[in-house]
Design a protein around this motif. Structure first.
Motif, PDB file in Angstrom:
ATOM      1  N   SER A 196     106.222 -58.097  88.298  1.00 21.17           N
ATOM      2  CA  SER A 196     105.645 -58.897  87.235  1.00 21.17           C
ATOM      3  C   SER A 196     105.057 -57.983  86.176  1.00 21.17           C
ATOM      4  CB  SER A 196     104.563 -59.825  87.803  1.00 21.17           C
ATOM      5  OG  SER A 196     103.957 -60.572  86.781  1.00 21.17           O
ATOM      6  N   TYR A 197     105.207 -58.394  84.914  1.00 16.98           N
ATOM      7  CA  TYR A 197     104.672 -57.618  83.794  1.00 16.98           C
ATOM      8  C   TYR A 197     103.670 -58.480  83.033  1.00 16.98           C
ATOM      9  CZ  TYR A 197     108.854 -54.810  84.730  1.00 16.98           C
ATOM     10  OH  TYR A 197     109.828 -54.053  85.338  1.00 16.98           O
ATOM     11  N   ASP A 198     102.459 -58.007  82.894  1.00 13.06           N
ATOM     12  CA  ASP A 198     101.394 -58.738  82.212  1.00 13.06           C
ATOM     13  C   ASP A 198     101.456 -58.431  80.717  1.00 13.06           C
ATOM     14  OD1 ASP A 198      99.139 -60.058  81.421  1.00 13.06           O
ATOM     15  OD2 ASP A 198      97.724 -58.724  82.444  1.00 13.06           O
ATOM     16  N   LEU A 199     101.730 -59.461  79.902  1.00  9.20           N
ATOM     17  CA  LEU A 199     101.820 -59.282  78.451  1.00  9.20           C
ATOM     18  C   LEU A 199     100.550 -59.706  77.732  1.00  9.20           C
ATOM     19  CD1 LEU A 199     105.448 -60.512  77.636  1.00  9.20           C
ATOM     20  CD2 LEU A 199     104.670 -58.290  78.456  1.00  9.20           C
ATOM     21  N   THR A 200      99.552 -60.188  78.457  1.00 10.46           N
ATOM     22  CA  THR A 200      98.353 -60.706  77.784  1.00 10.46           C
ATOM     23  C   THR A 200      97.615 -59.655  76.965  1.00 10.46           C
ATOM     24  OG1 THR A 200      97.043 -60.412  79.827  1.00 10.46           O
ATOM     25  CG2 THR A 200      98.036 -62.580  79.432  1.00 10.46           C
ATOM     26  N   PRO A 201      97.650 -58.352  77.310  1.00  4.58           N
ATOM     27  CA  PRO A 201      97.010 -57.393  76.398  1.00  4.58           C
ATOM     28  C   PRO A 201      97.632 -57.394  75.008  1.00  4.58           C
ATOM     29  CG  PRO A 201      97.347 -56.400  78.541  1.00  4.58           C
ATOM     30  CD  PRO A 201      98.080 -57.699  78.551  1.00  4.58           C
ATOM     31  N   ALA A 202      98.912 -57.814  74.907  1.00  8.61           N
ATOM     32  CA  ALA A 202      99.597 -57.818  73.616  1.00  8.61           C
ATOM     33  C   ALA A 202      99.586 -59.175  72.936  1.00  8.61           C
ATOM     34  CB  ALA A 202     101.048 -57.356  73.797  1.00  8.61           C
ATOM     35  N   ILE A 203      99.584 -60.268  73.715  1.00  9.52           N
ATOM     36  CA  ILE A 203      99.712 -61.602  73.119  1.00  9.52           C
ATOM     37  C   ILE A 203      98.490 -62.476  73.347  1.00  9.52           C
ATOM     38  CG2 ILE A 203     102.226 -61.555  73.331  1.00  9.52           C
ATOM     39  CD1 ILE A 203     101.930 -63.473  75.718  1.00  9.52           C
ATOM     40  N   GLY A 204      97.526 -62.026  74.127  1.00 15.94           N
ATOM     41  CA  GLY A 204      96.349 -62.840  74.404  1.00 15.94           C
ATOM     42  C   GLY A 204      96.728 -64.123  75.112  1.00 15.94           C
ATOM     43  N   THR A 205      96.252 -65.249  74.597  1.00 17.19           N
ATOM     44  CA  THR A 205      96.524 -66.537  75.222  1.00 17.19           C
ATOM     45  C   THR A 205      97.736 -67.246  74.636  1.00 17.19           C
ATOM     46  OG1 THR A 205      95.006 -67.650  73.685  1.00 17.19           O
ATOM     47  CG2 THR A 205      94.095 -66.880  75.795  1.00 17.19           C
ATOM     48  N   GLY A 226     103.776 -66.054  66.783  1.00 15.55           N
ATOM     49  CA  GLY A 226     104.549 -65.238  65.863  1.00 15.55           C
ATOM     50  C   GLY A 226     104.702 -63.796  66.291  1.00 15.55           C
ATOM     51  N   THR A 227     104.242 -63.440  67.465  1.00 16.14           N
ATOM     52  CA  THR A 227     104.412 -62.077  67.954  1.00 16.14           C
ATOM     53  C   THR A 227     105.831 -61.889  68.480  1.00 16.14           C
ATOM     54  OG1 THR A 227     102.094 -61.906  68.594  1.00 16.14           O
ATOM     55  CG2 THR A 227     103.610 -60.346  69.603  1.00 16.14           C
ATOM     56  N   VAL A 228     106.495 -60.858  67.983  1.00 17.24           N
ATOM     57  CA  VAL A 228     107.775 -60.418  68.536  1.00 17.24           C
ATOM     58  C   VAL A 228     107.529 -59.067  69.179  1.00 17.24           C
ATOM     59  CG1 VAL A 228     110.136 -59.689  68.000  1.00 17.24           C
ATOM     60  CG2 VAL A 228     109.157 -61.688  66.856  1.00 17.24           C
ATOM     61  N   GLY A 229     107.948 -58.918  70.423  1.00 17.69           N
ATOM     62  CA  GLY A 229     107.630 -57.685  71.129  1.00 17.69           C
ATOM     63  C   GLY A 229     108.769 -57.187  71.978  1.00 17.69           C
ATOM     64  N   THR A 230     108.610 -55.949  72.455  1.00 16.22           N
ATOM     65  CA  THR A 230     109.553 -55.350  73.392  1.00 16.22           C
ATOM     66  C   THR A 230     108.796 -54.886  74.630  1.00 16.22           C
ATOM     67  OG1 THR A 230     109.337 -53.164  72.379  1.00 16.22           O
ATOM     68  CG2 THR A 230     111.107 -54.590  71.561  1.00 16.22           C
ATOM     69  N   LEU A 231     109.487 -54.931  75.747  1.00 17.66           N
ATOM     70  CA  LEU A 231     108.944 -54.466  77.026  1.00 17.66           C
ATOM     71  C   LEU A 231     109.955 -53.523  77.651  1.00 17.66           C
ATOM     72  CD1 LEU A 231     107.084 -54.546  79.567  1.00 17.66           C
ATOM     73  CD2 LEU A 231     108.378 -56.594  80.264  1.00 17.66           C
TER      74      LEU A 231
END
Length: 516
Positions: A196-205, A226-231
């Protein structure tokens, strides 16, 4: 297309049914139960039209994504280009059988593992979404896995697994309600969480709408804010790009050149990754978002996931199509999608003035585009009570149009327009093998076909799998899927399985329609 969580609890309460937290099983038979239907449907003709004669459509295959399951089996729209077109045949109609299973929630994206079994996420508001491995013939559960978090009760929530994809190793990559990306492997008859990868540091809630890999294997995600991200799934590194005042309510598409194509509520974007993996805007194409959120839509925006047409090695780097939300009529928009874009190829209005809206992806047929009208659809308490009472008034403006695109000439024209079919919310699909478009129609009361001598006590809320000739736009046949609010697909797609059956997500679970 964007998915909504369902008002399923209210539906089940009105029908006097208990809302299950797991698949409903008949303990005596040891099998799952079918979706309950309105018995007044017995007065309807189960089949109208005639069996189809296959007329294959000769078109180039979409490139196979190296990190996704085989085309037609990997995600809601079938492939990385989001074409909603399959190279295998669907039902032809000579002797169609209908079966269903009550899953206690709508089953949205339907994928198929390397053994042809169904892998799907079913969502019930207020409960944990569930990942299910199902037998494709019987729809019986092989195993289930509860996902983190509880599905929101909001009727406009797209997060929690509505969009997920199956990768090339039979692993489901699932955005969760807790801001994670969960990887679950299909191992024999088990669903086994891997990591599992936690994205909340980048997208919050903010909820994750969708996630897909690019052609290098870098995982991209889009969040509602509106956040576009890469992992980078090898080391867990997250990079993001945030829009200013724009939201994302649809999935996205990826191509073999590294392009990632995203629609916000203001513009169409091409992204590419920098050498470090950071998402970077390559170009932006604003569109006319109109003056309002129209009935049948979830937001004041385009309702489409981008559809890619033609290989990235072709002219203009290939093409990308969406709709806008213009007034008085929305338009189909086609752009060159290469890195030097966006060059507008054409823009063409569709459907009657002041009654045009779509909340579903365009279907690619060769270089042409098929678009459906979802204007007017609602699923709320009033609509539910009307359906149960048998007061079947038109709820959706009819419309299905094929747009021919002249790419060298830079213009579009209407090839055909069907002004009869009412298509409230389904993701329609095309079989290139037989030349049929499969859609899910909802006739008004005076359009229902009854059995000879049949008497209807009121007008049942009837839903049909309908096959359209892709060449002419004319209806070939319709097969009654059932009557009542639990067979309403409510924005779930039609999926054509490797076995040739059509699978339809519904408020109550999953429906299978196949040649006998």
């Amino acid at each position: 297309m964007r998915k909504r969580s369902l008002a399923l609890a209210s539906v089940m309460t009105v029908l006097g049914l208990t809302l299950p937290s797991t698949t409903t099983v008949d303990s005596a038979a040891g099998r799952t139960l079918p979706i309950p239907v309105d018995p007044r449907g017995v007065g309807l003709r189960p089949f109208t039209g005639q069996p189809a004669t296959a007329h294959p459509i000769d078109t180039a295959e979409v490139p196979q994504h190296p990190f996704m399951a085989a085309n037609g089996t990997s995600n809601m729209h079938g492939d990385a280009y989001q074409t909603d077109a399959y190279h295998n045949p669907g039902p032809s109609g000579p002797d169609l059988t209908v079966s269903s299973r009550l899953q206690g929630g709508v089953c949205l994206t339907v994928t198929f593992d390397s053994r042809g079994r169904i892998v799907t996420v079913c969502i019930t508001p207020g409960q944990a979404p569930r990942l299910l491995l199902l037998d494709p013939d019987t729809l019986d559960p092989i195993t289930t896995l509860s996902l983190p978090g509880a599905a929101s009760a909001s009727p406009t929530d797209a997060v929690g697994g509505a969009y997920f994809y199956l990768d090339n190793h039979d692993q489901a990559i699932i955005p969760t309600n807790t801001g994670e990306i969960l990887v679950v492997a299909v191992q024999g008859d088990r669903l086994v969480p891997q990591r599992s990868y936690d994205l909340t540091p980048a997208i919050g809630t903010s909820g994750i709408v969708s996630a897909l890999p690019d052609w290098s294997g870098l995982l991209w995600f889009a969040a509602e804010d509106g956040t576009v991200g890469t992992l980078d799934m090898a080391n867990g590194r997250i990079e993001t790009h945030e829009f200013n005042g724009e939201q994302i309510t649809n999935s996205f598409a990826v191509d073999e050149s590294g392009g990632v194509f995203v629609v916000s509520d203001h513009a169409l974007y091409r992204f590419d990754a920098t050498p470090s993996g950071r998402p970077e805007v390559t170009w932006r194409a604003p569109y006319d978002r109109g003056s309002r959120q129209k009935p049948g839509q979830f937001s004041h925006s385009s309702g489409t996931t981008p559809t890619l047409i033609g290989p990235a090695s072709g002219p203009d780097g290939g093409y990308v199509a969406i709709t806008d939300n213009a007034d008085p009529a929305m338009r189909v928009l086609v752009f060159a999608r290469g890195k030097n874009g966006p060059t507008e190829v054409c823009a063409h209005p569709v459907f009657p003035a002041n009654t045009s809206a779509t909340e579903n992806s365009l279907v690619a047929v060769g270089g042409d585009i098929i678009v459906e009208n979802n204007y007017g659809y609602e699923f709320d308490g009033r609509a539910l009570l009307k359906g149960l009472a048998g007061a079947r008034q038109p709820d959706t403006v009819p419309g299905l149009t094929r747009i021919h695109v002249d790419y060298p000439g830079r213009n579009c024209s209407v090839d055909w327009s069907n002004t009869v079919e009412r298509i409230p919310s389904v993701v329609s699909k095309v079989s290139l093998a037989n030349g049929l478009l499969y859609t899910y129609t909802h006739p008004s009361a005076d359009e229902l076909a009854t059995r000879p001598g049949g008497q209807l006590l009121g007008h049942p809320d009837a839903w049909y799998l309908t096959a359209i000739d892709v060449r002419s736009g004319e209806r070939v046949w319709s097969r009654l899927a059932g009557a009542g609010p639990l067979v309403n697909n409510h924005y779930a797609p039609i999926s054509i399985g490797p076995d040739g059956a059509a699978y339809i997500g519904a408020v109550g679970g999953l429906i299978r329609i196949a040649d006998n």
